[in-house]
Scaffold this active site. Structure first.
Site, PDB file in Angstrom:
ATOM      1  N   ASP A 191       0.838  -1.200   0.000  1.00 34.72           N
ATOM      2  CA  ASP A 191       0.000   0.000   0.000  1.00 34.72           C
ATOM      3  C   ASP A 191       0.874   1.251   0.000  1.00 34.72           C
ATOM      4  OD1 ASP A 191      -2.346   1.426  -0.056  1.00 34.72           O
ATOM      5  OD2 ASP A 191      -2.721   1.316   2.092  1.00 34.72           O
ATOM      6  N   LYS A 194       2.649   3.197  -5.921  1.00 33.61           N
ATOM      7  CA  LYS A 194       2.120   2.153  -6.801  1.00 33.61           C
ATOM      8  C   LYS A 194       3.157   1.660  -7.812  1.00 33.61           C
ATOM      9  CE  LYS A 194      -1.148   3.245  -4.261  1.00 33.61           C
ATOM     10  NZ  LYS A 194      -1.215   2.540  -2.967  1.00 33.61           N
ATOM     11  N   ASP A 219      -3.272  -3.119  -2.454  1.00 35.07           N
ATOM     12  CA  ASP A 219      -4.358  -2.140  -2.448  1.00 35.07           C
ATOM     13  C   ASP A 219      -4.230  -1.190  -3.633  1.00 35.07           C
ATOM     14  OD1 ASP A 219      -6.582  -0.728  -1.600  1.00 35.07           O
ATOM     15  OD2 ASP A 219      -5.462   0.524  -0.184  1.00 35.07           O
ATOM     16  N   ASN A 220      -5.355  -0.536  -3.971  1.00 39.40           N
ATOM     17  CA  ASN A 220      -5.399   0.511  -5.005  1.00 39.40           C
ATOM     18  C   ASN A 220      -4.944   0.013  -6.369  1.00 39.40           C
ATOM     19  OD1 ASN A 220      -4.134   2.486  -2.384  1.00 39.40           O
ATOM     20  ND2 ASN A 220      -6.209   2.719  -3.171  1.00 39.40           N
ATOM     21  N   GLU A 249     -11.141   4.313  -1.028  1.00 41.68           N
ATOM     22  CA  GLU A 249     -11.474   4.610   0.359  1.00 41.68           C
ATOM     23  C   GLU A 249     -12.372   5.835   0.530  1.00 41.68           C
ATOM     24  OE1 GLU A 249      -6.930   4.549  -0.052  1.00 41.68           O
ATOM     25  OE2 GLU A 249      -8.655   3.568  -0.916  1.00 41.68           O
TER      26      GLU A 249
END
Length: 264
Positions: A191, A194, A219-220, A249
């Site tokens: 997280d 990226k 995540d993401n 989120e």
């Protein structure tokens, strides 16, 4: 004329307040790029300048005011309340947090690694679910974030289970074994930046820190997005991957988590 001027100013201020607090947040709810631009650039910089504090500091104050010391669930609830009702922040969030919880509970890791601590929200979510003797190492590049995260983790009563390490993930990964006596990780949560997902996972592989059955959760992967990482774990014979669709989120914009099991 003076009354007209005052009424005009009051009307303008009212319109600006409505734009700031309601209209723009409602519009960007469904577009991840606009939500990140609005919340993570414009609003954060404005509030930092206006208050003389940082978003992590404001989040920490919310935890200290609303959460019960030693109660990890109340710390999570306090951060979620802050992010939904006061100021958005780039945590994994409550919706994706339940997916994170389910994966951690399924794996029940003795050794866990988190890449990207930020303010410690996901750290608390993971650490509270570790089995007896479980340990979490979390890497954070920004020392100011790390300082806040340590206080959040301590407020949750989980400091004995968590090691917050400051520095670049690429610098630390090759030295985790010698510094912490870790042979391999049972669970890795990604997280952080990226563009580092793929090189850091390859580095973990090269350093022998992944074992057969290690679970990676990223995540993401949709917003902001990690296309090179997704292509790698989905096409590689070394991984079995599954996508969990969700939302960015505290918004309604599309996002998700990618769970990948390392096959060796």
């Amino acid at each position: 004329n003076m009354w007209l001027l005052l009424l005009s100013c009051a009307g303008l201020l009212g319109a600006l307040y409505a734009l700031w607090s309601w209209f723009i947040p409602a519009v960007v709810q469904f577009n991840g790029s606009l939500a990140l631009l609005w919340h993570d650039v414009i609003v954060e910089r404005c509030l930092d300048a206006f208050t003389g504090t940082t978003r992590p500091q404001r989040l920490l104050r919310a935890v200290q005011e609303r959460a019960t010391r030693g109660d990890s669930e109340s710390v999570i609830a306090a951060i979620d309340h802050f992010c939904r009702h006061q100021e958005w922040a780039m945590n994994v969030g409550d919706e994706k947090g339940f997916i994170l919880d389910s994966v951690v509970s399924e794996v029940s890791p003795q050794t866990a690694l988190e890449l990207g601590t930020y303010c410690g929200y996901s750290t608390v979510r993971i650490a509270r679910l570790l089995p007896p003797g479980g340990h979490l190492i979390t890497l954070e590049f920004n020392p100011n974030y790390a300082a806040v995260a340590r206080q959040v983790i301590a407020w949750a009563g989980l400091e004995d289970m968590v090691q917050v390490v400051e520095g670049a993930s690429g610098d630390w990964i090759p030295h985790l074994r010698e510094h912490f006596g870790i042979e391999s990780f049972d669970f890795v949560f990604l997280d952080h930046w990226k563009e580092l997902y793929l090189p850091d996972i390859k580095l973990l592989e090269e350093c022998g820190l992944l074992r057969k059955g290690t679970v990676l959760l990223a995540d993401n992967v949709v917003c902001p997005g990690t296309p090179d990482y997704l292509e790698y774990v989905r096409k590689s014979q070394s991984y079995e991957s599954h996508y969990f669709g969700s939302h960015l989120e505290y918004t309604r914009a599309e996002d998700g988590l990618e769970k990948s099991v390392y096959l060796g």
